[in-house]
Design an enzyme around this catalytic site. Structure first.
Site, PDB file in Angstrom:
ATOM      1  N   GLY A   1     -12.505  -7.274   0.109  1.00 22.22           N
ATOM      2  CA  GLY A   1     -11.845  -6.421   1.110  1.00 22.22           C
ATOM      3  C   GLY A   1     -12.262  -4.985   0.860  1.00 22.22           C
ATOM      4  O   GLY A   1     -11.825  -4.376  -0.116  1.00 22.22           O
TER       5      GLY A   1
ATOM      6  N   THR B   1      -3.045  -8.189  -1.047  1.00 28.70           N
ATOM      7  CA  THR B   1      -2.744  -8.427   0.375  1.00 28.70           C
ATOM      8  C   THR B   1      -1.253  -8.705   0.580  1.00 28.70           C
ATOM      9  O   THR B   1      -0.651  -9.462  -0.177  1.00 28.70           O
ATOM     10  CB  THR B   1      -3.571  -9.643   0.866  1.00 28.70           C
ATOM     11  OG1 THR B   1      -4.938  -9.398   0.566  1.00 28.70           O
ATOM     12  CG2 THR B   1      -3.399  -9.871   2.357  1.00 28.70           C
TER      13      THR B   1
ATOM     14  N   ARG C   1       0.116  -4.700   9.386  1.00 29.13           N
ATOM     15  CA  ARG C   1       0.872  -5.083  10.570  1.00 29.13           C
ATOM     16  C   ARG C   1       0.508  -4.194  11.763  1.00 29.13           C
ATOM     17  O   ARG C   1       0.480  -2.983  11.639  1.00 29.13           O
ATOM     18  CB  ARG C   1       2.375  -4.975  10.289  1.00 29.13           C
ATOM     19  CG  ARG C   1       3.089  -5.947  11.208  1.00 29.13           C
ATOM     20  CD  ARG C   1       4.566  -5.862  11.271  1.00 29.13           C
ATOM     21  NE  ARG C   1       5.304  -5.827  10.030  1.00 29.13           N
ATOM     22  CZ  ARG C   1       6.630  -5.754  10.032  1.00 29.13           C
ATOM     23  NH1 ARG C   1       7.294  -5.747  11.167  1.00 29.13           N
ATOM     24  NH2 ARG C   1       7.284  -5.691   8.902  1.00 29.13           N
TER      25      ARG C   1
ATOM     26  N   HIS D   1       8.219  -7.071  -3.374  1.00 25.95           N
ATOM     27  CA  HIS D   1       7.587  -5.806  -2.980  1.00 25.95           C
ATOM     28  C   HIS D   1       7.892  -5.662  -1.489  1.00 25.95           C
ATOM     29  O   HIS D   1       7.114  -6.079  -0.638  1.00 25.95           O
ATOM     30  CB  HIS D   1       6.086  -5.860  -3.255  1.00 25.95           C
ATOM     31  CG  HIS D   1       5.346  -4.655  -2.737  1.00 25.95           C
ATOM     32  ND1 HIS D   1       5.629  -3.379  -3.139  1.00 25.95           N
ATOM     33  CD2 HIS D   1       4.335  -4.545  -1.832  1.00 25.95           C
ATOM     34  CE1 HIS D   1       4.823  -2.531  -2.509  1.00 25.95           C
ATOM     35  NE2 HIS D   1       4.043  -3.218  -1.704  1.00 25.95           N
TER      36      HIS D   1
ATOM     37  N   LYS E   1      -9.515   0.216   3.602  1.00 27.11           N
ATOM     38  CA  LYS E   1      -9.030   1.488   3.045  1.00 27.11           C
ATOM     39  C   LYS E   1      -8.630   1.338   1.575  1.00 27.11           C
ATOM     40  O   LYS E   1      -9.065   2.100   0.728  1.00 27.11           O
ATOM     41  CB  LYS E   1      -7.836   1.979   3.878  1.00 27.11           C
ATOM     42  CG  LYS E   1      -8.254   2.382   5.293  1.00 27.11           C
ATOM     43  CD  LYS E   1      -7.083   2.715   6.166  1.00 27.11           C
ATOM     44  CE  LYS E   1      -6.312   1.521   6.683  1.00 27.11           C
ATOM     45  NZ  LYS E   1      -7.037   0.589   7.565  1.00 27.11           N
ATOM     46  N   VAL E   2      -7.823   0.320   1.271  1.00 24.77           N
ATOM     47  CA  VAL E   2      -7.324   0.188  -0.108  1.00 24.77           C
ATOM     48  C   VAL E   2      -8.430  -0.342  -1.032  1.00 24.77           C
ATOM     49  O   VAL E   2      -8.620   0.172  -2.140  1.00 24.77           O
ATOM     50  CB  VAL E   2      -6.082  -0.734  -0.147  1.00 24.77           C
ATOM     51  CG1 VAL E   2      -5.574  -0.886  -1.566  1.00 24.77           C
ATOM     52  CG2 VAL E   2      -4.979  -0.173   0.747  1.00 24.77           C
ATOM     53  N   GLY E   3      -9.177  -1.339  -0.550  1.00 29.30           N
ATOM     54  CA  GLY E   3     -10.225  -1.931  -1.388  1.00 29.30           C
ATOM     55  C   GLY E   3     -11.287  -0.912  -1.774  1.00 29.30           C
ATOM     56  O   GLY E   3     -11.674  -0.812  -2.944  1.00 29.30           O
TER      57      GLY E   3
ATOM     58  N   ARG F   1       6.525   5.173  -7.472  1.00 28.76           N
ATOM     59  CA  ARG F   1       7.306   5.933  -6.488  1.00 28.76           C
ATOM     60  C   ARG F   1       8.685   6.271  -7.053  1.00 28.76           C
ATOM     61  O   ARG F   1       9.164   7.403  -6.919  1.00 28.76           O
ATOM     62  CB  ARG F   1       7.432   5.114  -5.199  1.00 28.76           C
ATOM     63  CG  ARG F   1       6.089   4.999  -4.482  1.00 28.76           C
ATOM     64  CD  ARG F   1       6.058   3.896  -3.462  1.00 28.76           C
ATOM     65  NE  ARG F   1       4.870   3.969  -2.619  1.00 28.76           N
ATOM     66  CZ  ARG F   1       4.437   2.967  -1.855  1.00 28.76           C
ATOM     67  NH1 ARG F   1       5.072   1.818  -1.846  1.00 28.76           N
ATOM     68  NH2 ARG F   1       3.359   3.106  -1.113  1.00 28.76           N
TER      69      ARG F   1
END
Ligand code: NAI
Length: 309
Positions: free
Chosen positions: A6, A116, A79, A172, A9-11, A148
């Site tokens: 993946g 994911t 989503r 989560h 953006k995050v990968g 956070r």
């Protein structure tokens, strides 16, 4: 060497962190080959400026992950408008199942980290689909929640974030459980330093923190990507760090056959040990609620896939 499946953006941001923190070489895999190749090329062009020697290869070929010690699964959709949480879960479960097959084929000895969303469910699916021992399959979610939580405690107290230690367990998601009793500032319980109302505010901010970012920019990236790099580092270097990850329970905390966030020792073999904490009756109640939400989602997914068989 590690692989990330993946290159969204995050990968891709995780890959960049792993390179610039000098943790490992990276293979970045995505069905969108140009995206993976382009991201890798972009990263390599940053290398002389921050002087890392690691290499990254962008590809759509799953065979390139051969020999990876750690494989990170961050492929999947976020989503979209009109999509329910269940729709997202159905779409991503198919993606996770298909990429885990490739992982089993090409990196059967790896530690498998799932990112994911919804991550607890996807971790459970990855565990079942891979047939790996449970210590080798874990999900990233609560560590991000913990970052956070720590950050909001530090802000409220006006002290360095470095001195805050805390834990979040459970799903989560909305039903996560920030453990107030285990949150300290250099060993001093936050309960001794903050009023009840301040703690409540921090806990609520922690629970909505991911959604707050998504409301503003549609996605989260920097915080998850840095956390992924930290976990990869803990496993590759066998650092035995104490963190919450989503892992399959076999009787711990009174639950079985469910993946959920609990504190573990994270090292060379993945989850080296699950740490069972004494929970207050309120935290226990919240954890049970969180577990039942996850169980319910697993069952819904199972029933839906039976219907389609
Ligand atoms: P993105 O949409 O930017 O990237 C997803 C990538 O997956 C796309 O490039 C797509 O081509 C790729 N992909 C889809 N199917 C694939 C397949 N079968 N094989 C290989 N690649 C495939 O999404 P983003 O923002 O990077 O998020 C990815 C996932 O991570 C989402 O499910 C998101 O909810 C989750 N996430 C989880 C977090 C956590 O704490 N667990 C934090 C942030 C995101």
């Amino acid at each position: 060497m590690i692989s990330i499946i993946g290159a969204g953006k995050v990968g891709s941001d995780s890959a960049f962190n792993i390179l610039r923190f000098r943790i490992s070489d990276v293979v970045l895999i995505d069905i969108a080959e140009d995206l993976a190749r382009g991201e890798a090329l972009d990263m390599m062009q940053a290398a002389p400026a921050i002087e890392f020697d690691g290499r990254v290869k962008g590809t759509s070929s799953f065979s390139e992950m051969e020999g990876s010690e750690v494989v990170v699964v961050v492929a999947g959709a976020g989503r979209r408008p009109g999509m329910t949480r269940f729709d997202l879960m159905s779409v991503n479960s198919k993606i996770v199942k298909s990429v885990v097959k490739e992982v089993v084929r090409y990196a059967p000895q790896c530690k498998l980290m799932v990112v994911t969303n919804p991550v607890d469910i996807m971790t459970y699916i990855a565990y079942k689909e891979s047939g790996f021992e449970r210590n080798r399959v874990f999900g990233m979610g609560n560590i991000l929640d913990t970052m956070r939580f720590r950050s909001y405690i530090a802000t409220e107290l006006g002290v360095s974030r470095e001195d805050i230690r805390a834990l979040v367990i459970g799903e989560h998601g909305d039903s996560m459980v920030p453990l107030v009793d285990y949150a300290t500032v250099s060993g001093i319980p936050i309960k001794d330093l903050l009023e009840k109302e301040q703690i409540e505010k921090i806990v609520n901010l922690t629970k909505t923190s991911g959604a707050d970012v998504i409301k503003l920019k549609g996605t989260t990236k920097y915080a998850p990507a840095v956390v992924i790099a930290i976990i990869v580092d803990a496993v590759l270097r066998g650092r035995n760090r104490v963190m919450s990850v989503s892992t399959l329970l076999k009787g711990e905390y009174g639950f079985s056959d469910i993946s959920i966030g609990v504190p573990v020792i994270l090292g060379k073999n993945g989850v080296e040990r699950i740490l069972e904490l004494k929970l207050s009756s309120e935290a226990k109640k919240q954890f049970m609620r969180s577990a039942s939400i996850i169980k319910c989602m697993i069952n819904r997914l199972r029933n839906a896939s039976k219907k389609h068989q």
